[in-house]
Motif scaffolding. Structure first.
Motif, PDB file in Angstrom:
ATOM      1  N   LEU A   4      72.486  37.811  65.284  1.00  0.00           N
ATOM      2  CA  LEU A   4      72.943  39.057  64.670  1.00  0.00           C
ATOM      3  C   LEU A   4      73.684  38.772  63.365  1.00  0.00           C
ATOM      4  O   LEU A   4      73.544  39.513  62.376  1.00  0.00           O
ATOM      5  CB  LEU A   4      73.850  39.824  65.641  1.00  0.00           C
ATOM      6  CG  LEU A   4      73.160  40.402  66.879  1.00  0.00           C
ATOM      7  CD1 LEU A   4      74.186  41.033  67.808  1.00  0.00           C
ATOM      8  CD2 LEU A   4      72.109  41.433  66.483  1.00  0.00           C
ATOM      9  N   TYR A   5      74.482  37.692  63.390  1.00  0.00           N
ATOM     10  CA  TYR A   5      75.224  37.342  62.172  1.00  0.00           C
ATOM     11  C   TYR A   5      74.270  36.991  61.026  1.00  0.00           C
ATOM     12  O   TYR A   5      74.438  37.437  59.894  1.00  0.00           O
ATOM     13  CB  TYR A   5      76.162  36.181  62.472  1.00  0.00           C
ATOM     14  CG  TYR A   5      76.900  35.664  61.254  1.00  0.00           C
ATOM     15  CD1 TYR A   5      77.923  36.404  60.670  1.00  0.00           C
ATOM     16  CD2 TYR A   5      76.555  34.432  60.682  1.00  0.00           C
ATOM     17  CE1 TYR A   5      78.595  35.930  59.546  1.00  0.00           C
ATOM     18  CE2 TYR A   5      77.213  33.963  59.559  1.00  0.00           C
ATOM     19  CZ  TYR A   5      78.244  34.711  58.996  1.00  0.00           C
ATOM     20  OH  TYR A   5      78.896  34.247  57.893  1.00  0.00           O
ATOM     21  N   LEU A   6      73.258  36.170  61.367  1.00  0.00           N
ATOM     22  CA  LEU A   6      72.296  35.789  60.336  1.00  0.00           C
ATOM     23  C   LEU A   6      71.522  36.999  59.816  1.00  0.00           C
ATOM     24  O   LEU A   6      71.292  37.140  58.602  1.00  0.00           O
ATOM     25  CB  LEU A   6      71.326  34.741  60.892  1.00  0.00           C
ATOM     26  CG  LEU A   6      71.952  33.375  61.229  1.00  0.00           C
ATOM     27  CD1 LEU A   6      70.917  32.467  61.888  1.00  0.00           C
ATOM     28  CD2 LEU A   6      72.520  32.714  59.973  1.00  0.00           C
ATOM     29  N   VAL A   7      71.101  37.860  60.756  1.00  0.00           N
ATOM     30  CA  VAL A   7      70.387  39.070  60.347  1.00  0.00           C
ATOM     31  C   VAL A   7      71.287  39.948  59.475  1.00  0.00           C
ATOM     32  O   VAL A   7      70.862  40.500  58.451  1.00  0.00           O
ATOM     33  CB  VAL A   7      69.899  39.847  61.584  1.00  0.00           C
ATOM     34  CG1 VAL A   7      69.359  41.218  61.192  1.00  0.00           C
ATOM     35  CG2 VAL A   7      68.824  39.045  62.315  1.00  0.00           C
ATOM     36  N   GLN A  19      71.674  38.383  56.041  1.00  0.00           N
ATOM     37  CA  GLN A  19      70.466  38.563  55.251  1.00  0.00           C
ATOM     38  C   GLN A  19      70.323  40.010  54.791  1.00  0.00           C
ATOM     39  O   GLN A  19      69.911  40.287  53.659  1.00  0.00           O
ATOM     40  CB  GLN A  19      69.241  38.143  56.068  1.00  0.00           C
ATOM     41  CG  GLN A  19      67.936  38.146  55.308  1.00  0.00           C
ATOM     42  CD  GLN A  19      67.949  37.160  54.134  1.00  0.00           C
ATOM     43  OE1 GLN A  19      68.499  36.070  54.253  1.00  0.00           O
ATOM     44  NE2 GLN A  19      67.343  37.548  53.006  1.00  0.00           N
ATOM     45  N   ARG A  20      70.695  40.936  55.688  1.00  0.00           N
ATOM     46  CA  ARG A  20      70.602  42.354  55.346  1.00  0.00           C
ATOM     47  C   ARG A  20      71.558  42.694  54.202  1.00  0.00           C
ATOM     48  O   ARG A  20      71.181  43.400  53.242  1.00  0.00           O
ATOM     49  CB  ARG A  20      70.940  43.207  56.580  1.00  0.00           C
ATOM     50  CG  ARG A  20      70.924  44.704  56.343  1.00  0.00           C
ATOM     51  CD  ARG A  20      69.579  45.192  55.940  1.00  0.00           C
ATOM     52  NE  ARG A  20      69.551  46.648  55.792  1.00  0.00           N
ATOM     53  CZ  ARG A  20      68.584  47.324  55.188  1.00  0.00           C
ATOM     54  NH1 ARG A  20      67.556  46.669  54.653  1.00  0.00           N
ATOM     55  NH2 ARG A  20      68.655  48.627  55.111  1.00  0.00           N
ATOM     56  N   ILE A  21      72.817  42.181  54.308  1.00  0.00           N
ATOM     57  CA  ILE A  21      73.790  42.419  53.239  1.00  0.00           C
ATOM     58  C   ILE A  21      73.299  41.819  51.923  1.00  0.00           C
ATOM     59  O   ILE A  21      73.408  42.416  50.843  1.00  0.00           O
ATOM     60  CB  ILE A  21      75.163  41.835  53.633  1.00  0.00           C
ATOM     61  CG1 ILE A  21      75.733  42.580  54.844  1.00  0.00           C
ATOM     62  CG2 ILE A  21      76.131  41.899  52.459  1.00  0.00           C
ATOM     63  CD1 ILE A  21      75.976  44.047  54.608  1.00  0.00           C
ATOM     64  N   LYS A  22      72.743  40.603  52.058  1.00  0.00           N
ATOM     65  CA  LYS A  22      72.228  39.928  50.863  1.00  0.00           C
ATOM     66  C   LYS A  22      71.111  40.749  50.221  1.00  0.00           C
ATOM     67  O   LYS A  22      71.065  40.914  48.985  1.00  0.00           O
ATOM     68  CB  LYS A  22      71.732  38.541  51.256  1.00  0.00           C
ATOM     69  CG  LYS A  22      71.291  37.685  50.081  1.00  0.00           C
ATOM     70  CD  LYS A  22      70.898  36.296  50.557  1.00  0.00           C
ATOM     71  CE  LYS A  22      70.442  35.425  49.393  1.00  0.00           C
ATOM     72  NZ  LYS A  22      70.052  34.070  49.846  1.00  0.00           N
ATOM     73  N   ASP A  23      70.194  41.255  51.081  1.00  0.00           N
ATOM     74  CA  ASP A  23      69.088  42.068  50.558  1.00  0.00           C
ATOM     75  C   ASP A  23      69.601  43.339  49.908  1.00  0.00           C
ATOM     76  O   ASP A  23      69.118  43.754  48.844  1.00  0.00           O
ATOM     77  CB  ASP A  23      68.109  42.420  51.683  1.00  0.00           C
ATOM     78  CG  ASP A  23      67.363  41.189  52.197  1.00  0.00           C
ATOM     79  OD1 ASP A  23      67.373  40.165  51.485  1.00  0.00           O
ATOM     80  OD2 ASP A  23      66.789  41.269  53.298  1.00  0.00           O
ATOM     81  N   ILE A  24      70.593  43.968  50.562  1.00  0.00           N
ATOM     82  CA  ILE A  24      71.129  45.221  50.022  1.00  0.00           C
ATOM     83  C   ILE A  24      71.798  44.976  48.677  1.00  0.00           C
ATOM     84  O   ILE A  24      71.611  45.727  47.709  1.00  0.00           O
ATOM     85  CB  ILE A  24      72.127  45.854  51.020  1.00  0.00           C
ATOM     86  CG1 ILE A  24      71.373  46.350  52.265  1.00  0.00           C
ATOM     87  CG2 ILE A  24      72.895  46.996  50.372  1.00  0.00           C
ATOM     88  CD1 ILE A  24      72.271  46.857  53.361  1.00  0.00           C
ATOM     89  N   LYS A  25      72.585  43.879  48.624  1.00  0.00           N
ATOM     90  CA  LYS A  25      73.242  43.555  47.361  1.00  0.00           C
ATOM     91  C   LYS A  25      72.222  43.248  46.271  1.00  0.00           C
ATOM     92  O   LYS A  25      72.374  43.664  45.115  1.00  0.00           O
ATOM     93  CB  LYS A  25      74.186  42.363  47.547  1.00  0.00           C
ATOM     94  CG  LYS A  25      75.450  42.704  48.325  1.00  0.00           C
ATOM     95  CD  LYS A  25      76.359  41.481  48.418  1.00  0.00           C
ATOM     96  CE  LYS A  25      77.656  41.857  49.121  1.00  0.00           C
ATOM     97  NZ  LYS A  25      78.562  40.692  49.243  1.00  0.00           N
ATOM     98  N   ALA A  26      71.189  42.496  46.661  1.00  0.00           N
ATOM     99  CA  ALA A  26      70.162  42.151  45.666  1.00  0.00           C
ATOM    100  C   ALA A  26      69.461  43.400  45.165  1.00  0.00           C
ATOM    101  O   ALA A  26      69.247  43.575  43.952  1.00  0.00           O
ATOM    102  CB  ALA A  26      69.160  41.176  46.277  1.00  0.00           C
ATOM    103  N   LYS A  27      69.084  44.281  46.107  1.00  0.00           N
ATOM    104  CA  LYS A  27      68.401  45.508  45.699  1.00  0.00           C
ATOM    105  C   LYS A  27      69.314  46.383  44.849  1.00  0.00           C
ATOM    106  O   LYS A  27      68.885  46.993  43.869  1.00  0.00           O
ATOM    107  CB  LYS A  27      67.932  46.282  46.922  1.00  0.00           C
ATOM    108  CG  LYS A  27      66.778  45.609  47.660  1.00  0.00           C
ATOM    109  CD  LYS A  27      66.366  46.430  48.877  1.00  0.00           C
ATOM    110  CE  LYS A  27      65.188  45.759  49.598  1.00  0.00           C
ATOM    111  NZ  LYS A  27      64.779  46.532  50.778  1.00  0.00           N
ATOM    112  N   ALA A  28      70.581  46.457  45.237  1.00  0.00           N
ATOM    113  CA  ALA A  28      71.534  47.276  44.473  1.00  0.00           C
ATOM    114  C   ALA A  28      71.708  46.714  43.067  1.00  0.00           C
ATOM    115  O   ALA A  28      71.773  47.460  42.075  1.00  0.00           O
ATOM    116  CB  ALA A  28      72.881  47.340  45.200  1.00  0.00           C
ATOM    117  N   ALA A  29      71.817  45.361  42.994  1.00  0.00           N
ATOM    118  CA  ALA A  29      71.975  44.738  41.669  1.00  0.00           C
ATOM    119  C   ALA A  29      70.756  44.989  40.807  1.00  0.00           C
ATOM    120  O   ALA A  29      70.868  45.319  39.607  1.00  0.00           O
ATOM    121  CB  ALA A  29      72.221  43.242  41.835  1.00  0.00           C
ATOM    122  N   ILE A  30      69.581  44.838  41.437  1.00  0.00           N
ATOM    123  CA  ILE A  30      68.347  45.081  40.677  1.00  0.00           C
ATOM    124  C   ILE A  30      68.263  46.525  40.226  1.00  0.00           C
ATOM    125  O   ILE A  30      67.911  46.827  39.082  1.00  0.00           O
ATOM    126  CB  ILE A  30      67.123  44.698  41.534  1.00  0.00           C
ATOM    127  CG1 ILE A  30      67.103  43.169  41.772  1.00  0.00           C
ATOM    128  CG2 ILE A  30      65.838  45.167  40.884  1.00  0.00           C
ATOM    129  CD1 ILE A  30      66.048  42.721  42.735  1.00  0.00           C
TER     130      ILE A  30
END
Length: 1004
Positions: free
Chosen positions: A768-771, A774-785
C-alpha cells in the motif's frame, strides 16, 4: 447374633456389590487393582473390567486385540497410571489413554504365562514368568533378563505372592519363606521361614504380618531383627467365637486395620494394636453385608477404599467413611424373620421396642436377642393397617404404649405383658389413628392423631378428645403428626394446611406460627430445641430456626440441606442437631453453623425415613426408622477420619480410549484436534452417581453451566487458550473443586498465527505504501505537467497576442505620420507607450484585477478613437456592486474582441458608429458584453475576403481568446464561455455584433 446386625463394639462397614445384577459380565471376580485415581480394575475369566463409580466398562480380546486372552491374572498399576495385565498367554499393557497392546518380552516366553508384574523406582518394570524374570529398565524400550533376581532371590523357587513394601522394595512368599527385598540396594532385607505362608502385609516401616494357610494363624515379623515378634493363634472374634477358617489373603487398609479374607468365615478385620477381630459375614437379608463367606483377595487403597473378590461378585467399601449401623431384618426367638420396621422406642432397661406390619418385638442390645411379644388374639387383623401410622411410647411409669393406626392402642408393662387394650368397639380411641405421644407434667399422655389431640389418663385409662376445649377445639379436625414437650410448653405439628402451635396447659396460652410469620411451609413435621433455646421446626420445605425473640431463620437446599423435607430432629449430648433429610442424615452444629452429611456412602438406607420416628437411647446413640433401624454413634461418626472426595477428569477419544488429565495441568492441541470430550466423576465409588456437577470453560462459557448428573461434556474449540473448571456437589449447594482447573491450548494453523498475520500486515502495508507513493508521484508529475502546459500555453498565447497588438498599433502610428497628423501622432504615441507598458507588465501574469483590464481597454479605445478621428463613440459600464480591484480576470482577454469590433465592425459602417462594453455579476458569474452596431459578422467576412493579402495577415485574436477560455475551463470545468452573436436583421435594418463572455468571479 441377629441377621443384619453386628456386635455393638464392632467397627461398622457397609458393603456395596458388583455382580451380574449391577451390569458385570460375571460374578466370578479374581484379581484386581486400584489405579492412581482410586478406580477399580477387576480381572475375571471374562475379560478386564473397569468401574469408576458410575459405569462398568469391559475389555475383551475380541474388542481390544492387544489383550492376549480374556482370562485375566494379576494386575498392577505403575507410576504413570498404566495397567499391566498378566495372563497365561503373555503380558499386556493398558497405556495412559486406555489402549491395550500386547508386550513381547522375549521370543522364549512369547505367548507364555506371566505371573506377576511390578515397578521398582529407579530400576524399572519387573515381569516374572514361570521360570525366568525380566526387567524393563527405566527410560529403556528393551526387556533384559533379570538375572540378579533369579540367581539371588528365586534360585528356582516358585513365587506365590508379591506385594510392594515401598517404591524400592517388595515382599515375597516363596515356598516356606517370607522375604523383604530391596531392589534398588540389591539385597535381601529380611527372610523368615514359615510352615505354610499364604499372604503377607506391611504393618509399618519396621514390621510385616504374615498369614499361615493352615487355619487362622498370623505372625508379626520384626524386619530389623529378622525374627517373629509375635504369633497369633486361637484367635477369637468380639463375640468370643474362635475363627477357624483358612486364610486366603491379607491387606492393611487406610484405617490401620488388617483385613483378612477367609475360605469360609467371610471377612475378618484384625486390629494389630489390640488383637481384636471384627467379623463381617454374608447375611442373606442384609443388603449391606458381604456377598459371600468364601472370599478371595483383599485390595486396599490409601484413600480408604477396599475391595474383596469372590465367586459371588466384587465387594467394596470405604474404611475411612464414618459408618452407621443399619439393621434391616431381625430373627426373633420364634425363628420368625421380621423386616419393615416402622416405629421404635427404648424402655427403661435400654431395650429397643419396635413394630413391623404384624409383630411387636423387643431387642435386647446387650444380649443381642429379639423377643416377639405379639399375642395373636390382640393383633387380629392388625396387619391390614398402615405401618407408617402409630408410635411406641414409654410413659413416666415405664409402661410402654403401642399404637396401631386406626386399629387400637395397647399398654404393656416393662416385661412385655399386655396390661390394657383400647381396641374394642366401646373404646373411644379404638378407631383413632394415633401418630405419637408425649408425657404431660401430670399422669396424662397427650396423643397426636389424625383428628386432633387426645388426652389419655394413665390411671383411669380414660380419654378426652378435647373437642370442647376453648383454645384447642380448632385443632380437633386437624392432622397432628408430632409433639414435643419443652418444660410447660407443648409444641404441636400440624400437616398439611397447618402450622406450628405452642400450648401451655398451665397458663392456658396458645401460640400459632404460620407462613405469614416467616415459616417456610405450613406442613410441619417435627421440633427440637438447642442449647441456646432456639426452637427448630422441620417442615416439608426446609428447617426453620425460631429464635427467642421470634425471628425465624430458614435453612433449605440453598444453604445446607440436600433435600427440602425435614422429617426428624434429635439433639445429641454435644448440642448438635441430627436431621433426617429425605434419604440422608445431616449433623448440624449450631455453634459454627457447619453441616456433616451421612448417606449411602455411610451405610444409610436409601429408602428414606419414617416421619417423627426417632429416639435418643440411654447410651447416647440415635436411632431412626428407615425400613429398619439406623443407629448412629454420634461421637464416632463425627470424630472419625473422613474420606474427602476428589474429582477426576478424563479426555475421551473417538476410538474409545481416554486418558487422565491432572489438575492444574496444560493440554496442548492442534487446530484439527480441537474437538474435546471430557468425562468427569468423583472417586466416591459408592455414591458417585448421586453427585451433581457444574462446569465452565473460561473464555467460552458465560459462568457456571446448569448443574447436571451427566458426566460428560464436549467442546469444539477454536484456536486459543481455555481453562476448564469442574465442581461436584451432593447437595447442589456445597460445591467442591479439585485444583484450579486445567488449561487447554489450541494451536492455530500457520495462517492464523500472530507472526504470519504480522508478516502479512507488514507486506500489505508495504504494498500500500509503494502504491501510495507511486500514486502521489504520478499525481505530482501530472500536476506539474499540467501546470507547465497551462503556463506554456498561456505564455505562448500572450507571446502571440502581444506582437499582434503591437503590430496593429504601429500600423496606426505609421498611418498618422504618413498623413502628417503629427499632433495626433504624438498623442497616439504617448498613449501607446503607456498601453504598451501595461500590456508588457500584465502579460507575465496569470490573472490581473478587473480594474487593470478595464484601464487597458480604455487606453486601447482612446488610441483607436484617435486613429479613426473620433469617428465612433464608446461606453464602458461596470455594475457598482462589483469590486473591480478584487475581481480577477485573465489579462488582455477582452482586447482582441474590442479590436475586432472596431476594425471589422465599425470601420466599414457608414453613419453613426457605437461600441458598448457592459460588465455585470449574476449568480457567481462575471458577465461581459461587447456590442457594436457595425456591419455584422457576415458583411465583415465579405469585406475581409475582398482585401488584398487577407489570407496572409489573418487576425489570430479571436482564435487565441477562445483557446484561453478552453484552458480556463480545464482548471474550472464549465465555468467560462464565449458566445458571438450576429445581430444583422434585414427586416428591421439592425446590424452589429455582440460578444458575450462569462467568467467565474472567484478566479485565483
Amino acid at each position: 447374633m441377629l441377621p443384619g446386625t453386628l456386635p455393638v463394639a464392632a467397627q461398622q462397614l457397609s458393603f456395596k456389590h458388583l455382580g451380574i445384577e449391577e451390569g458385570m459380565p460375571s460374578n466370578n471376580t479374581n484379581r484386581a487393582c486400584f489405579d492412581s485415581t482410586g478406580l477399580f480394575w477387576i480381572g475375571t475369566n471374562d475379560g478386564l473390567i473397569n468401574y469408576d463409580g458410575s459405569r462398568i466398562k469391559q475389555y475383551l480380546k475380541e474388542t481390544h486385540p492387544g489383550l492376549p486372552v480374556n482370562d485375566i491374572g494379576n494386575l498392577f498399576c505403575d507410576s504413570r497410571n498404566r495397567i499391566w495385565i498378566c495372563t497365561d498367554a503373555g503380558l499386556a499393557l493398558m497405556d495412559e489413554q486406555r489402549r491395550v497392546k500386547k508386550i513381547i518380552i522375549s521370543d522364549t516366553i512369547k505367548n507364555k504365562d506371566i505371573n506377576y508384574c511390578f515397578e521398582v523406582a529407579g530400576v524399572g518394570i519387573v515381569a516374572i514368568a514361570a521360570r525366568q524374570s525380566y526387567l524393563l529398565p527405566e527410560n529403556k524400550s528393551t526387556w533384559v533378563p533379570y538375572t540378579w533376581f533369579d540367581e539371588t532371590i528365586r534360585k528356582g523357587k516358585a513365587i506365590s505372592e508379591i506385594k510392594l513394601f515401598d517404591k524400592q522394595s517388595g515382599m515375597f512368599i516363596m515356598g516356606k519363606s517370607v522375604m523383604l527385598v530391596n531392589f534398588a540396594a540389591g539385597k535381601i532385607v529380611s527372610d523368615i521361614p514359615i510352615e505354610n505362608p499364604v499372604s503377607i502385609s506391611k504393618l509399618n516401616s519396621g514390621e510385616l504380618l504374615a498369614a499361615d494357610a493352615d487355619g487362622f494363624k498370623l505372625y508379626r515379623i520384626n524386619i530389623a531383627t529378622n525374627t517373629i515378634s509375635k504369633k497369633y493363634t486361637d484367635i477369637k472374634d468380639t463375640e468370643g467365637h474362635t475363627i477357624l477358617s483358612n486364610i486366603i489373603s491379607t491387606n492393611m487398609a487406610a484405617n490401620g486395620i488388617v483385613y483378612i479374607s477367609t475360605q469360609s468365615e467371610g471377612l475378618i478385620g484384625f486390629d494389630v494394636n489390640t488383637g481384636t477381630c471384627y467379623r463381617y459375614q454374608h447375611l442373606p437379608l442384609n443388603r449391606s453385608s458381604i456377598s459371600f463367606n468364601s472370599l478371595r483377595r483383599v485390595y486396599c487403597h490409601p484413600n480408604g477404599y477396599m475391595m474383596i473378590t469372590s465367586v459371588k461378585g466384587l465387594n467394596f467399601t470405604n474404611v475411612l467413611t464414618p459408618m452407621l449401623q443399619q439393621l434391616t431384618t431381625f430373627i426373633d426367638d420364634k425363628g420368625t424373620i421380621t423386616d419393615g420396621v416402622s416405629t421404635a422406642a427404648e424402655d427403661a432397661s435400654g431395650r429397643i421396642w419396635f413394630r413391623s406390619f404384624d409383630n411387636l418385638l423387643i431387642w435386647d442390645r446387650k444380649k443381642n436377642s429379639v423377643k416377639n411379644i405379639s399375642p395373636p388374639r390382640v393383633f387380629t387383623s392388625i396387619s391390614e393397617t398402615n405401618p407408617a401410622l402409630g408410635r411406641i411410647f414409654r410413659d413416666n411409669k415405664n409402661n410402654m404404649w403401642v399404637a396401631y393406626g386406626g386399629k387400637g392402642l395397647f399398654q404393656f408393662d416393662a416385661s412385655g405383658r399386655l396390661l390394657h387394650s383400647f381396641n374394642d368397639k366401646k373404646s373411644s380411641v379404638s378407631t383413632i389413628s394415633i401418630r405419637t405421644f408425649c408425657q404431660l407434667q401430670d399422669k396424662r399422655l397427650l396423643a397426636a392423631t389424625d383428628n386432633g389431640l387426645l388426652i389419655i389418663n394413665t390411671e383411669t385409662l380414660t380419654a378426652d378428645t378435647l373437642t370442647d376445649h376453648p383454645l384447642l377445639k380448632p385443632l380437633s379436625k386437624k392432622r397432628i403428626v408430632n409433639l414435643m414437650v419443652d418444660n410447660g410448653d407443648v409444641w404441636i405439628a400440624v400437616s398439611p394446611n397447618g402450622a406450628a402451635y405452642c400450648y401451655n396447659f398451665q397458663t392456658k396460652k396458645l401460640r400459632t406460627i404460620t407462613v405469614a410469620d416467616g415459616l417456610s411451609s405450613d406442613r410441619v413435621y417435627c421440633f427440637e430445641k438447642d442449647l441456646q433455646k432456639n426452637i427448630y421446626i422441620g417442615t416439608y420445605d426446609g428447617l426453620n430456626i425460631l429464635a427467642p425473640d421470634g425471628k425465624i431463620t430458614v435453612i433449605n437446599k440453598t444453604n445446607g440441606l440436600r433435600h427440602p423435607r425435614v422429617e426428624n430432629i434429635l439433639r445429641d449430648g454435644m448440642g448438635r442437631l441430627w436431621i433426617t433429610n429425605f434419604n440422608c442424615l445431616i449433623c448440624y452444629n449450631p455453634a459454627n453453623k457447619s453441616f456433616i452429611y451421612f448417606d449411602e456412602q455411610n451405610g444409610v438406607n436409601n429408602s428414606g425415613f419414617a416421619l417423627g420416628q426417632s429416639i435418643i437411647a440411654k447410651d447416647g446413640k440415635l436411632i431412626f426408622c428407615n425400613d429398619g433401624l439406623l443407629i448412629a454413634d454420634t461421637a464416632l461418626a463425627v470424630a472419625q477420619k473422613k474420606f474427602i472426595p476428589q474429582i477426576t477428569i478424563n479426555r475421551l477419544y473417538d476410538d474409545g480410549g481416554y486418558d487422565l488429565i491432572k489438575p492444574s495441568s496444560t493440554v496442548n492441541l492442534k487446530y484439527n484436534e480441537a474437538k474435546v470430550s471430557l468425562y468427569y466423576l468423583t472417586n466416591t465409588l459408592i455414591t458417585a452417581n448421586r453427585f451433581f456437577y457444574r462446569y465452565k470453560m473460561d473464555n467460552l462459557d458465560n459462568g457456571w453451566q446448569q448443574p447436571t448428573k451427566n458426566n460428560e461434556v464436549t467442546y469444539n474449540l477454536k484456536p486459543g487458550t481455555y481453562t476448564f473448571h469442574i465442581q461436584a456437589s451432593s447437595t447442589e449447594t456445597d460445591w467442591q473443586q479439585t485444583g484450579s482447573g486445567f488449561t487447554i491450548i489450541v494451536t492455530p494453523p500457520w495462517w492464523q498465527t500472530w507472526w504470519f498475520r504480522l508478516c502479512a500486515a507488514l507486506f500489505l502495508a508495504s504494498i500500500l505504501y509503494l502504491v501510495f507513493r507511486q500514486r502521489i508521484k504520478d499525481i505530482k508529475a501530472k500536476a506539474a505537467i499540467k501546470q507547465q502546459m497551462t503556463e506554456l500555453e498561456g505564455k505562448a498565447l500572450r507571446a502571440q497576442m502581444n506582437p499582434h497588438f503591437i503590430f496593429n498599433s504601429l500600423n496606426a502610428i505609421q498611418e498618422l505620420i504618413v498623413t502628417k497628423n503629427f499632433d495626433e501622432g504624438y498623442q497616439y504615441l504617448s498613449n501607446f507607450s503607456k498601453l504598451l507598458r501595461m500590456v508588457l507588465n500584465s502579460s507575465e501574469k496569470k490573472l490581473i484585477p478587473l480594474s487593470i483590464e478595464i484601464e487597458i481597454i480604455k487606453l486601447q479605445l482612446s488610441l483607436e478613437s484617435l486613429r479613426f478621428k473620433n469617428s465612433f463613440t464608446y461606453s464602458i459600464t461596470v455594475d457598482p456592486l462589483i469590486e473591480a480591484d478584487l475581481t480577477n480576470v485573465p489579462p488582455l482577454l477582452l482586447q482582441p474582441y474590442v479590436e475586432n469590433a472596431i476594425w471589422h465592425g465599425l470601420r466599414h459602417k457608414a453613419g453613426e458608429k457605437k461600441l458598448w462594453i457592459r460588465i455585470t455579476e449574476k449568480e457567481e458569474k462575471l458577465d461581459i458584453e461587447i456590442e457594436d452596431n457595425g456591419v455584422g459578422l457576415k458583411k465583415a467576412e465579405e469585406i475581409k475576403k475582398q482585401k488584398m493579402g487577407a489570407q496572409q495577415f489573418e487576425s489570430k485574436g479571436s482564435m487565441l481568446s477562445q483557446q484561453r477560455i478552453s484552458l480556463l475551463n480545464k482548471e474550472y470545468p464549465g465555468a467560462a464561455a464565449v458566445a458571438v452573436i450576429d445581430m444583422n436583421n434585414e427586416s428591421t435594418g439592425a446590424s452589429g455584433t455582440t460578444i458575450k463572455i462569462s467568467l467565474p468571479v472567484n478566479l485565483k
